[in-house]
Design an enzyme around this catalytic site. Sequence first.
Site, PDB file in Angstrom:
ATOM      1  N   LYS A  13      37.171  -1.148  28.324  1.00 51.72           N
ATOM      2  CA  LYS A  13      37.481  -1.767  27.035  1.00 51.72           C
ATOM      3  C   LYS A  13      36.764  -2.814  26.474  1.00 51.72           C
ATOM      4  CE  LYS A  13      41.980  -1.795  27.087  1.00 51.72           C
ATOM      5  NZ  LYS A  13      42.383  -1.706  28.492  1.00 51.72           N
ATOM      6  N   ARG A  86      49.438  -2.178  22.299  1.00 51.43           N
ATOM      7  CA  ARG A  86      49.915  -1.684  23.371  1.00 51.43           C
ATOM      8  C   ARG A  86      51.193  -1.061  23.542  1.00 51.43           C
ATOM      9  NH1 ARG A  86      46.099  -5.423  26.648  1.00 51.43           N
ATOM     10  NH2 ARG A  86      46.532  -4.989  28.777  1.00 51.43           N
ATOM     11  N   ARG A 125      35.688  -7.759  39.568  1.00 50.03           N
ATOM     12  CA  ARG A 125      35.596  -8.016  38.290  1.00 50.03           C
ATOM     13  C   ARG A 125      35.073  -9.541  38.121  1.00 50.03           C
ATOM     14  NH1 ARG A 125      38.582  -6.531  32.959  1.00 50.03           N
ATOM     15  NH2 ARG A 125      40.572  -7.663  33.810  1.00 50.03           N
ATOM     16  N   ARG A 156      39.610 -13.237  36.941  1.00 53.72           N
ATOM     17  CA  ARG A 156      40.848 -13.586  36.057  1.00 53.72           C
ATOM     18  C   ARG A 156      42.048 -13.948  37.159  1.00 53.72           C
ATOM     19  NH1 ARG A 156      41.252  -9.309  31.477  1.00 53.72           N
ATOM     20  NH2 ARG A 156      43.362  -9.090  32.121  1.00 53.72           N
ATOM     21  N   ARG A 167      50.093  -3.827  36.434  1.00 53.62           N
ATOM     22  CA  ARG A 167      49.396  -3.679  35.163  1.00 53.62           C
ATOM     23  C   ARG A 167      49.230  -2.325  34.795  1.00 53.62           C
ATOM     24  NH1 ARG A 167      44.718  -7.469  36.223  1.00 53.62           N
ATOM     25  NH2 ARG A 167      43.751  -6.806  33.991  1.00 53.62           N
TER      26      ARG A 167
HETATM   27  P1  AMP Z   1      43.977  -7.766  28.954  1.00 55.57           P
HETATM   28  O1  AMP Z   1      42.962  -8.737  28.829  1.00 55.57           O
HETATM   29  O2  AMP Z   1      43.904  -6.878  27.985  1.00 55.57           O
HETATM   30  O3  AMP Z   1      44.091  -7.153  30.363  1.00 55.57           O
HETATM   31  O4  AMP Z   1      45.339  -8.421  28.838  1.00 55.57           O
HETATM   32  C1  AMP Z   1      45.642  -9.284  29.901  1.00 55.57           C
HETATM   33  C2  AMP Z   1      47.260  -9.314  29.800  1.00 55.57           C
HETATM   34  O5  AMP Z   1      47.806 -10.117  28.299  1.00 55.57           O
HETATM   35  C3  AMP Z   1      48.277  -8.196  30.007  1.00 55.57           C
HETATM   36  O6  AMP Z   1      48.586  -7.957  31.190  1.00 55.57           O
HETATM   37  C4  AMP Z   1      49.520  -8.510  29.132  1.00 55.57           C
HETATM   38  O7  AMP Z   1      50.279  -9.519  29.948  1.00 55.57           O
HETATM   39  C5  AMP Z   1      49.014  -9.667  27.892  1.00 55.57           C
HETATM   40  N1  AMP Z   1      48.411  -8.780  26.738  1.00 55.57           N
HETATM   41  C6  AMP Z   1      47.528  -8.379  26.444  1.00 55.57           C
HETATM   42  N2  AMP Z   1      47.437  -7.571  25.135  1.00 55.57           N
HETATM   43  C7  AMP Z   1      48.859  -7.379  24.847  1.00 55.57           C
HETATM   44  C8  AMP Z   1      49.503  -6.710  23.915  1.00 55.57           C
HETATM   45  N3  AMP Z   1      49.021  -6.117  22.863  1.00 55.57           N
HETATM   46  N4  AMP Z   1      50.984  -6.811  24.262  1.00 55.57           N
HETATM   47  C9  AMP Z   1      51.656  -7.504  24.963  1.00 55.57           C
HETATM   48  N5  AMP Z   1      50.762  -8.229  25.866  1.00 55.57           N
HETATM   49  C10 AMP Z   1      49.668  -8.120  25.910  1.00 55.57           C
END
Ligand code: AMP
Length: 208
Positions: A13, A86, A125, A156, A167
Amino acid sequence: MRLVLLGPPGAGKGTQAKRLSQKFGVPHLSAGDILREAVSKGTSLGKKAEPYISRGELVPDSIVLEMIEEKIKQSKNGFILDGFPRNLSQARELDLYLQREKKELNAAVNIDVSENIIVERLKNRLICSECGAILSLKDVTGEGICPKCKAKLKRRTDDNEDTIRKRIEVYFKHTFPLLDYYREKGILINISGEGSPDEVFNRIINSL
Ligand code: AMP
């Protein structure tokens, strides 16, 4: 252009959102990046969000909405949303905001990849600390330096096997139902996320 990108962690994404943002000249709003920035700055919302991120759980809606709403409001001409919404309540909040503004989403693009590929991609990654480029350990030689801007590449902290599994579980429980939500609205586009970033990008553009 107003797009929502859906798909499991590691679907690509972020990579596609960056390209779509350039193509359409609208900001890339990554909920994860916004949260990580708040964590690294040590803001009060960042401090509250950090334990959820490190466990691979969703950060409570109240925190996420407060952060992302402001960015969405600033993006008058459109946006590429990555990692938001989400869950169903976030999707409904986004709809309410768009209704108030008399605006609509053009599409919700679901990038579909198999679980084996997700785990493999996330374990490998690397992210550039300077330009945010997303790379794979497999494509980087030597020192872990970004081939584009020569800055240091980093991993990360939530890209470890246990958190990755959590996740993915959270994705299927909370985010997967959004596919039906957008399908019922008639704006869901499903594309395969397998293959090179160029191939995936072309699939998205052709389907829009
Ligand atoms: P990402 O970078 O999209 O993989 O997000 C990393 C982490 O941020 C996720 O595992 C959640 O803990 C948190 N996170 C990201 N976007 C959201 C969202 N829309 N709602 C809740 N938690 C989020």
